[in-house]
Design a protein around this motif. Structure first.
Motif, PDB file in Angstrom:
ATOM      1  N   MET A  40      -8.052 -11.803  14.094  1.00 51.53           N
ATOM      2  CA  MET A  40      -8.570 -12.180  13.760  1.00 51.53           C
ATOM      3  C   MET A  40      -8.176 -11.220  12.099  1.00 51.53           C
ATOM      4  SD  MET A  40     -10.237 -13.879  11.729  1.00 51.53           S
ATOM      5  CE  MET A  40     -11.451 -14.449   9.695  1.00 51.53           C
ATOM      6  N   ASN A  41      -7.856 -10.200  12.238  1.00 52.99           N
ATOM      7  CA  ASN A  41      -7.323  -9.197  11.003  1.00 52.99           C
ATOM      8  C   ASN A  41      -6.133  -9.241  11.072  1.00 52.99           C
ATOM      9  OD1 ASN A  41      -9.807  -7.565  11.135  1.00 52.99           O
ATOM     10  ND2 ASN A  41      -9.303  -6.157  12.872  1.00 52.99           N
ATOM     11  N   GLU A  42      -4.958  -9.728  12.221  1.00 50.98           N
ATOM     12  CA  GLU A  42      -3.613 -10.538  11.954  1.00 50.98           C
ATOM     13  C   GLU A  42      -3.701 -11.080  11.029  1.00 50.98           C
ATOM     14  OE1 GLU A  42      -0.650  -9.741  15.099  1.00 50.98           O
ATOM     15  OE2 GLU A  42      -2.674  -9.576  16.723  1.00 50.98           O
ATOM     16  N   LEU A  43      -4.614 -11.921  10.809  1.00 53.80           N
ATOM     17  CA  LEU A  43      -4.391 -13.311  10.565  1.00 53.80           C
ATOM     18  C   LEU A  43      -5.202 -13.081   8.852  1.00 53.80           C
ATOM     19  CD1 LEU A  43      -6.393 -15.470  13.213  1.00 53.80           C
ATOM     20  CD2 LEU A  43      -3.733 -15.751  12.027  1.00 53.80           C
ATOM     21  N   MET A  44      -6.287 -12.058   9.210  1.00 54.88           N
ATOM     22  CA  MET A  44      -6.222 -11.797   7.358  1.00 54.88           C
ATOM     23  C   MET A  44      -5.373 -11.028   6.668  1.00 54.88           C
ATOM     24  SD  MET A  44      -9.298 -12.703   7.293  1.00 54.88           S
ATOM     25  CE  MET A  44     -10.037 -11.969   5.059  1.00 54.88           C
ATOM     26  N   GLU A  45      -4.157  -9.808   7.325  1.00 48.22           N
ATOM     27  CA  GLU A  45      -3.655  -9.330   6.608  1.00 48.22           C
ATOM     28  C   GLU A  45      -1.811 -10.482   6.362  1.00 48.22           C
ATOM     29  OE1 GLU A  45      -2.002  -6.954   9.790  1.00 48.22           O
ATOM     30  OE2 GLU A  45      -3.650  -5.088   9.848  1.00 48.22           O
ATOM     31  N   ILE A  46      -2.099 -11.749   7.096  1.00 44.99           N
ATOM     32  CA  ILE A  46      -1.695 -12.418   6.642  1.00 44.99           C
ATOM     33  C   ILE A  46      -1.291 -13.327   5.540  1.00 44.99           C
ATOM     34  CG2 ILE A  46       0.638 -15.053   7.999  1.00 44.99           C
ATOM     35  CD1 ILE A  46       0.020 -13.923  10.067  1.00 44.99           C
ATOM     36  N   TRP A  47      -2.570 -13.037   5.108  1.00 45.50           N
ATOM     37  CA  TRP A  47      -3.005 -14.411   4.331  1.00 45.50           C
ATOM     38  C   TRP A  47      -3.454 -13.270   3.367  1.00 45.50           C
ATOM     39  CZ3 TRP A  47      -7.701 -15.604   8.183  1.00 45.50           C
ATOM     40  CH2 TRP A  47      -6.887 -17.166   8.901  1.00 45.50           C
ATOM     41  N   GLU A  48      -3.904 -12.160   3.163  1.00 41.07           N
ATOM     42  CA  GLU A  48      -3.295 -11.038   1.771  1.00 41.07           C
ATOM     43  C   GLU A  48      -1.970 -10.520   1.528  1.00 41.07           C
ATOM     44  OE1 GLU A  48      -5.687  -8.422   3.677  1.00 41.07           O
ATOM     45  OE2 GLU A  48      -7.949  -8.923   3.380  1.00 41.07           O
ATOM     46  N   ALA A  49      -1.267 -11.000   2.442  1.00 41.50           N
ATOM     47  CA  ALA A  49       0.525 -10.085   2.265  1.00 41.50           C
ATOM     48  C   ALA A  49       0.801 -11.469   1.847  1.00 41.50           C
ATOM     49  CB  ALA A  49       1.053 -10.899   3.200  1.00 41.50           C
ATOM     50  N   GLY A  50       0.113 -12.773   1.666  1.00 42.89           N
ATOM     51  CA  GLY A  50       0.362 -14.378   1.269  1.00 42.89           C
ATOM     52  C   GLY A  50      -0.473 -14.246  -0.251  1.00 42.89           C
ATOM     53  N   MET A  51      -1.577 -13.910  -0.412  1.00 40.12           N
ATOM     54  CA  MET A  51      -1.784 -13.892  -1.758  1.00 40.12           C
ATOM     55  C   MET A  51      -1.561 -13.013  -2.260  1.00 40.12           C
ATOM     56  SD  MET A  51      -4.057 -15.936  -2.565  1.00 40.12           S
ATOM     57  CE  MET A  51      -4.594 -15.603  -3.490  1.00 40.12           C
ATOM     58  N   SER A  52      -1.086 -11.357  -2.119  1.00 41.47           N
ATOM     59  CA  SER A  52      -0.423 -10.609  -2.962  1.00 41.47           C
ATOM     60  C   SER A  52       0.715 -11.309  -3.290  1.00 41.47           C
ATOM     61  CB  SER A  52      -0.217  -9.541  -1.642  1.00 41.47           C
ATOM     62  OG  SER A  52      -1.608  -8.341  -2.221  1.00 41.47           O
ATOM     63  N   LYS A  53       1.587 -11.382  -2.686  1.00 38.03           N
ATOM     64  CA  LYS A  53       2.978 -12.296  -2.872  1.00 38.03           C
ATOM     65  C   LYS A  53       2.707 -13.287  -4.169  1.00 38.03           C
ATOM     66  CE  LYS A  53       5.894 -10.562   0.366  1.00 38.03           C
ATOM     67  NZ  LYS A  53       6.575 -11.454   1.810  1.00 38.03           N
ATOM     68  N   LYS A  54       1.569 -13.897  -3.998  1.00 37.63           N
ATOM     69  CA  LYS A  54       1.428 -15.241  -5.323  1.00 37.63           C
ATOM     70  C   LYS A  54       1.289 -14.471  -6.078  1.00 37.63           C
ATOM     71  CE  LYS A  54       0.511 -19.804  -6.553  1.00 37.63           C
ATOM     72  NZ  LYS A  54       1.518 -20.269  -6.246  1.00 37.63           N
ATOM     73  N   ARG A  55      -0.084 -13.770  -6.080  1.00 36.95           N
ATOM     74  CA  ARG A  55      -0.403 -13.034  -7.591  1.00 36.95           C
ATOM     75  C   ARG A  55       0.836 -11.756  -8.338  1.00 36.95           C
ATOM     76  NH1 ARG A  55      -4.761 -11.522  -4.106  1.00 36.95           N
ATOM     77  NH2 ARG A  55      -4.273  -9.659  -3.372  1.00 36.95           N
ATOM     78  N   ALA A  56       1.833 -11.779  -7.586  1.00 39.55           N
ATOM     79  CA  ALA A  56       2.766 -10.660  -8.023  1.00 39.55           C
ATOM     80  C   ALA A  56       3.973 -11.789  -8.405  1.00 39.55           C
ATOM     81  CB  ALA A  56       3.762  -9.975  -6.965  1.00 39.55           C
TER      82      ALA A  56
END
Length: 343
Positions: free
Chosen positions: A326-342
């Protein structure tokens, strides 16, 4: 897990399996019906000593060249000078299965096996009666084969495949380099020595399961990444294969008999549960519901492919165990959101 015995072993199939067991045995290496029964059982077929004795003595002696020693108990082997006349008999359903298998292999297999699959299909169609050939051609006309989610092989590694198969068949040690995108240049330049154990086919990809001579541990190597393969004249003890032949916990291109097994539990919505009922990603997979929530469970070796696949179900997943996944999935999802915000 207890061995599942097939109920599909007809008399003809059983006798062919018996012949396969005995065909390379000489009088010096002959075996009893009890030993034949044990080897047959490992193939998933149970047969009594009485049945096997009737097969080898009364029905297969002339047709398969099976001979019996004069010692007690009787031991059986195949006459080395015997030349069997092969006559392959298939039902319509079996021929359809072969046609589908060849079609699938031709479309999704690695490039170096597409031409042999095409030739095998041509030979098959040329040897069967005209009516049967027309029937098989009709099946081809109503069948479409496309690459699976894993995709088809994009690299021609025919030379590596031939050398690997030669080493596997003859039990020879190999030297090679392994070009991995996960490793640095120093790793890629290093020539390593392996005892080849098995060819593992996962989708369209070929993996060599081999014992690394450096640490005496089994390694999983993509055949398409192997370069400068040298098949040595040094043989290894092929009995070590028995220790590493269990791939029941493997998933995709990951895992092996000695790797960690973990239980995945995915809490999800009805849509995801329904789609996973239609798509079984592992033999242990189960889908169940308690009325309000749905659960997908399976036990396998850890796999990056599982995490990558689950990452695409973000809108449908409520929780995943183990917590590390679950932590690995959260890292992937959060990385995706960070790129989206950037952006």
């Amino acid at each position: 897990m207890p061995k599942k015995f097939s109920t599909d072993f007809s008399k003809d199939v059983r006798q062919q399996e018996i012949y396969n067991i005995l065909r390379y045995r000489t009088e010096d290496s002959s075996i009893t019906t009890t030993e034949v029964a044990e080897l047959l059982e490992k193939k998933g077929c149970k047969a009594s000593n009485k049945t096997i004795l009737r097969d080898v003595q009364d029905e297969m002696g002339d047709t398969h060249g099976i001979r019996c020693t004069e010692t007690k108990p009787n031991r059986f082997y195949v006459d080395g000078d015997f030349k069997p006349q092969y006559q392959l008999n298939f039902s319509e359903w079996e021929l359809q299965t072969i046609t589908h298998a060849l079609d699938s292999f031709r479309e999704m297999g690695p490039p170096h096996l597409k031409e042999p699959a095409l030739k095998a299909e041509a030979v098959l169609l040329s040897k069967v009666p005209k009516g049967v050939a027309e029937h098989l051609e009709k099946i081809k006309g109503i069948t479409a084969v496309t690459p699976s989610f894993r995709g088809e092989s994009g690299i021609d590694y025919s030379q590596a495949y031939r050398l690997v198969m030669r080493a596997l068949m003859d039990g020879f040690v190999i030297n090679c380099r392994n070009i991995s995108p996960y490793k640095d240049d120093c790793f890629a330049k290093k020539v390593r020595t392996f005892s080849p154990l098995f060819l593992h086919i996962a989708g369209s990809e070929h993996y060599l399961i081999a014992l690394d001579h450096e640490d005496n541990q089994p390694k999983r190597l993509k055949v398409c990444r192997l370069q400068d393969i040298e098949v040595t004249n040094k043989k290894f003890d092929i009995s070590i294969r028995a220790k590493h032949r269990d791939f029941s916990n493997s998933i995709g291109g990951y895992g092996g008999s000695e790797d960690l097994v973990i239980k995945y539990t995915i809490t999800c919505d009805k849509l995801m549960a329904t789609l996973f009922q239609e798509r079984k990603i592992h033999s242990t997979q189960q889908v169940r519901s308690n009325g309000n929530e749905y659960f997908i469970t399976f036990e396998s070796n850890p796999s990056k492919e599982i995490v990558r696949d689950l990452a695409g179900w973000a809108l449908h997943i409520k929780d995943v165990k183990p917590v590390e996944v679950m932590n690995e999935l959260m890292e992937i999802w959060e990385a995706g959101m960070s790129k989206k915000r950037a952006s």
